[in-house]
Design a protein around this motif. Structure first.
Motif, PDB file in Angstrom:
ATOM      1  N   LEU A 157      17.327 -11.505 -41.725  1.00 42.39           N
ATOM      2  CA  LEU A 157      17.016 -11.110 -40.356  1.00 42.39           C
ATOM      3  C   LEU A 157      17.485 -12.163 -39.351  1.00 42.39           C
ATOM      4  CD1 LEU A 157      15.667  -8.726 -38.958  1.00 42.39           C
ATOM      5  CD2 LEU A 157      13.516  -9.965 -39.074  1.00 42.39           C
ATOM      6  N   ILE A 158      17.295 -13.427 -39.678  1.00 44.10           N
ATOM      7  CA  ILE A 158      17.757 -14.512 -38.805  1.00 44.10           C
ATOM      8  C   ILE A 158      19.284 -14.500 -38.708  1.00 44.10           C
ATOM      9  CG2 ILE A 158      17.899 -17.022 -38.577  1.00 44.10           C
ATOM     10  CD1 ILE A 158      15.083 -17.118 -39.879  1.00 44.10           C
ATOM     11  N   SER A 159      19.958 -14.288 -39.835  1.00 47.54           N
ATOM     12  CA  SER A 159      21.426 -14.242 -39.835  1.00 47.54           C
ATOM     13  C   SER A 159      21.945 -13.075 -39.006  1.00 47.54           C
ATOM     14  CB  SER A 159      21.950 -14.129 -41.264  1.00 47.54           C
ATOM     15  OG  SER A 159      21.568 -15.241 -42.012  1.00 47.54           O
ATOM     16  N   ILE A 160      21.308 -11.923 -39.141  1.00 48.91           N
ATOM     17  CA  ILE A 160      21.714 -10.749 -38.360  1.00 48.91           C
ATOM     18  C   ILE A 160      21.537 -11.030 -36.870  1.00 48.91           C
ATOM     19  CG2 ILE A 160      21.063  -8.368 -37.787  1.00 48.91           C
ATOM     20  CD1 ILE A 160      20.547  -7.961 -40.800  1.00 48.91           C
ATOM     21  N   ALA A 161      20.435 -11.673 -36.505  1.00 47.61           N
ATOM     22  CA  ALA A 161      20.187 -11.990 -35.095  1.00 47.61           C
ATOM     23  C   ALA A 161      21.261 -12.925 -34.557  1.00 47.61           C
ATOM     24  CB  ALA A 161      18.802 -12.619 -34.945  1.00 47.61           C
ATOM     25  N   LYS A 162      21.639 -13.922 -35.332  1.00 49.17           N
ATOM     26  CA  LYS A 162      22.655 -14.872 -34.871  1.00 49.17           C
ATOM     27  C   LYS A 162      24.028 -14.221 -34.752  1.00 49.17           C
ATOM     28  CE  LYS A 162      20.329 -19.023 -36.454  1.00 49.17           C
ATOM     29  NZ  LYS A 162      20.382 -20.218 -37.294  1.00 49.17           N
ATOM     30  N   ILE A 163      24.381 -13.384 -35.711  1.00 49.27           N
ATOM     31  CA  ILE A 163      25.667 -12.678 -35.658  1.00 49.27           C
ATOM     32  C   ILE A 163      25.695 -11.714 -34.476  1.00 49.27           C
ATOM     33  CG2 ILE A 163      27.094 -10.967 -36.859  1.00 49.27           C
ATOM     34  CD1 ILE A 163      26.252 -12.374 -39.486  1.00 49.27           C
ATOM     35  N   LEU A 164      24.591 -11.007 -34.274  1.00 49.66           N
ATOM     36  CA  LEU A 164      24.498 -10.083 -33.143  1.00 49.66           C
ATOM     37  C   LEU A 164      24.636 -10.819 -31.820  1.00 49.66           C
ATOM     38  CD1 LEU A 164      24.041  -7.107 -32.480  1.00 49.66           C
ATOM     39  CD2 LEU A 164      21.596  -7.564 -32.501  1.00 49.66           C
ATOM     40  N   ASN A 165      24.057 -11.999 -31.729  1.00 49.08           N
ATOM     41  CA  ASN A 165      24.167 -12.800 -30.514  1.00 49.08           C
ATOM     42  C   ASN A 165      25.618 -13.202 -30.247  1.00 49.08           C
ATOM     43  OD1 ASN A 165      23.022 -14.110 -28.257  1.00 49.08           O
ATOM     44  ND2 ASN A 165      23.106 -16.052 -29.341  1.00 49.08           N
ATOM     45  N   VAL A 166      26.346 -13.578 -31.283  1.00 45.37           N
ATOM     46  CA  VAL A 166      27.755 -13.955 -31.120  1.00 45.37           C
ATOM     47  C   VAL A 166      28.582 -12.738 -30.689  1.00 45.37           C
ATOM     48  CG1 VAL A 166      29.821 -14.693 -32.371  1.00 45.37           C
ATOM     49  CG2 VAL A 166      27.658 -15.904 -32.707  1.00 45.37           C
ATOM     50  N   ILE A 167      28.330 -11.604 -31.299  1.00 39.85           N
ATOM     51  CA  ILE A 167      29.067 -10.379 -30.957  1.00 39.85           C
ATOM     52  C   ILE A 167      28.805  -9.996 -29.495  1.00 39.85           C
ATOM     53  CG2 ILE A 167      29.183  -7.886 -31.386  1.00 39.85           C
ATOM     54  CD1 ILE A 167      28.772  -8.570 -34.381  1.00 39.85           C
ATOM     55  N   LEU A 168      27.554 -10.090 -29.066  1.00 37.00           N
ATOM     56  CA  LEU A 168      27.225  -9.748 -27.684  1.00 37.00           C
ATOM     57  C   LEU A 168      27.858 -10.727 -26.696  1.00 37.00           C
ATOM     58  CD1 LEU A 168      23.496  -8.674 -28.071  1.00 37.00           C
ATOM     59  CD2 LEU A 168      25.472  -7.212 -27.624  1.00 37.00           C
ATOM     60  N   THR A 169      27.929 -11.996 -27.074  1.00 37.63           N
ATOM     61  CA  THR A 169      28.579 -12.982 -26.212  1.00 37.63           C
ATOM     62  C   THR A 169      30.068 -12.682 -26.080  1.00 37.63           C
ATOM     63  OG1 THR A 169      26.961 -14.667 -26.821  1.00 37.63           O
ATOM     64  CG2 THR A 169      29.046 -15.446 -25.885  1.00 37.63           C
ATOM     65  N   ILE A 224      18.165 -12.479 -24.361  1.00 39.79           N
ATOM     66  CA  ILE A 224      17.039 -13.373 -24.105  1.00 39.79           C
ATOM     67  C   ILE A 224      15.705 -12.813 -24.598  1.00 39.79           C
ATOM     68  CG2 ILE A 224      18.139 -14.502 -22.139  1.00 39.79           C
ATOM     69  CD1 ILE A 224      16.257 -12.867 -20.317  1.00 39.79           C
ATOM     70  N   TYR A 225      15.655 -11.517 -24.908  1.00 45.96           N
ATOM     71  CA  TYR A 225      14.394 -10.948 -25.366  1.00 45.96           C
ATOM     72  C   TYR A 225      14.427 -10.550 -26.841  1.00 45.96           C
ATOM     73  CZ  TYR A 225      10.178  -8.190 -25.648  1.00 45.96           C
ATOM     74  OH  TYR A 225       8.960  -7.703 -26.028  1.00 45.96           O
ATOM     75  N   PHE A 226      15.368  -9.711 -27.225  1.00 46.44           N
ATOM     76  CA  PHE A 226      15.351  -9.156 -28.578  1.00 46.44           C
ATOM     77  C   PHE A 226      15.887 -10.115 -29.645  1.00 46.44           C
ATOM     78  CE2 PHE A 226      15.166  -5.186 -26.108  1.00 46.44           C
ATOM     79  CZ  PHE A 226      14.009  -4.665 -26.671  1.00 46.44           C
ATOM     80  N   ILE A 227      16.907 -10.876 -29.331  1.00 49.77           N
ATOM     81  CA  ILE A 227      17.454 -11.807 -30.322  1.00 49.77           C
ATOM     82  C   ILE A 227      16.403 -12.851 -30.724  1.00 49.77           C
ATOM     83  CG2 ILE A 227      19.244 -13.534 -30.785  1.00 49.77           C
ATOM     84  CD1 ILE A 227      20.383 -10.707 -30.741  1.00 49.77           C
ATOM     85  N   PRO A 228      15.743 -13.513 -29.750  1.00 48.60           N
ATOM     86  CA  PRO A 228      14.690 -14.458 -30.153  1.00 48.60           C
ATOM     87  C   PRO A 228      13.544 -13.782 -30.908  1.00 48.60           C
ATOM     88  CG  PRO A 228      15.330 -14.884 -27.897  1.00 48.60           C
ATOM     89  CD  PRO A 228      16.007 -13.613 -28.314  1.00 48.60           C
ATOM     90  N   LEU A 229      13.266 -12.539 -30.566  1.00 50.81           N
ATOM     91  CA  LEU A 229      12.224 -11.798 -31.276  1.00 50.81           C
ATOM     92  C   LEU A 229      12.606 -11.586 -32.741  1.00 50.81           C
ATOM     93  CD1 LEU A 229       9.505 -10.505 -30.516  1.00 50.81           C
ATOM     94  CD2 LEU A 229      10.722  -8.357 -30.213  1.00 50.81           C
ATOM     95  N   LEU A 230      13.871 -11.236 -32.975  1.00 48.09           N
ATOM     96  CA  LEU A 230      14.350 -11.078 -34.352  1.00 48.09           C
ATOM     97  C   LEU A 230      14.277 -12.401 -35.112  1.00 48.09           C
ATOM     98  CD1 LEU A 230      17.497  -8.784 -34.010  1.00 48.09           C
ATOM     99  CD2 LEU A 230      15.380  -8.252 -35.188  1.00 48.09           C
ATOM    100  N   VAL A 231      14.672 -13.481 -34.454  1.00 42.03           N
ATOM    101  CA  VAL A 231      14.609 -14.799 -35.099  1.00 42.03           C
ATOM    102  C   VAL A 231      13.164 -15.160 -35.414  1.00 42.03           C
ATOM    103  CG1 VAL A 231      15.012 -17.270 -34.751  1.00 42.03           C
ATOM    104  CG2 VAL A 231      16.764 -15.621 -34.086  1.00 42.03           C
ATOM    105  N   HIS A 232      12.262 -14.889 -34.477  1.00 41.07           N
ATOM    106  CA  HIS A 232      10.850 -15.199 -34.692  1.00 41.07           C
ATOM    107  C   HIS A 232      10.298 -14.449 -35.902  1.00 41.07           C
ATOM    108  CE1 HIS A 232       6.623 -15.942 -33.880  1.00 41.07           C
ATOM    109  NE2 HIS A 232       6.419 -14.628 -33.910  1.00 41.07           N
ATOM    110  N   TYR A 233      10.553 -13.144 -35.962  1.00 37.05           N
ATOM    111  CA  TYR A 233      10.059 -12.369 -37.096  1.00 37.05           C
ATOM    112  C   TYR A 233      10.744 -12.776 -38.399  1.00 37.05           C
ATOM    113  CZ  TYR A 233       7.231  -9.424 -34.134  1.00 37.05           C
ATOM    114  OH  TYR A 233       6.282  -8.965 -33.263  1.00 37.05           O
ATOM    115  N   GLY A 234      11.998 -13.141 -38.305  1.00 37.34           N
ATOM    116  CA  GLY A 234      12.684 -13.637 -39.489  1.00 37.34           C
ATOM    117  C   GLY A 234      12.063 -14.914 -40.016  1.00 37.34           C
TER     118      GLY A 234
END
Length: 104
Positions: free
Chosen positions: A8-20, A87-97
């Motif tokens: 879940l943490i990896s998916i959040a980080k990859i998603l953040n890079v893709i969105l950037t 700023i909202y969903f990515i940190p939430l995914l990292v937190h739950y991960g």
């Protein structure tokens, strides 16, 4: 440490890079529209093809009064939506991960 949390943490980080990267593509579309680049240029065509599937639904939602001006607010709206997601969903995914992964 549970693998699902790490995933879940990896998916959040990859998603953040893709969105950037997508934000930079939107910036490219805005710059191209300002300078009036050749619409048949391969780079311009690529930028339009990659952003138009996201811009089209937003244009349908935006009020028609916004389109009476010469400014297209669609890239700004999409940019802000991506920023909100980052700023909202990515940190939430990292937190739950991290919560799922446990101490490790």
């Amino acid at each position: 440490m549970y693998p699902l949390g790490s995933l879940l943490i990896s998916i959040a980080k990859i998603l953040n890079v893709i969105l950037t990267i997508y934000q930079y593509l939107i910036l490219g579309v805005v710059i191209v529209s300002w300078v009036g680049a050749d619409p048949y240029n391969p780079i311009v065509r690529f930028l339009r093809q990659i952003t138009e599937p996201v811009f089209a639904p937003v244009r349908r939602i935006l009020p028609r009064a916004l389109f009476r001006t010469r400014l297209d607010f669609t890239p700004l709206v999409v940019f802000l939506l991506i920023y909100f997601f980052q700023i909202y969903f990515i940190p939430l995914l990292v937190h739950y991960g991290q919560k799922i992964a446990g101490p490790g």
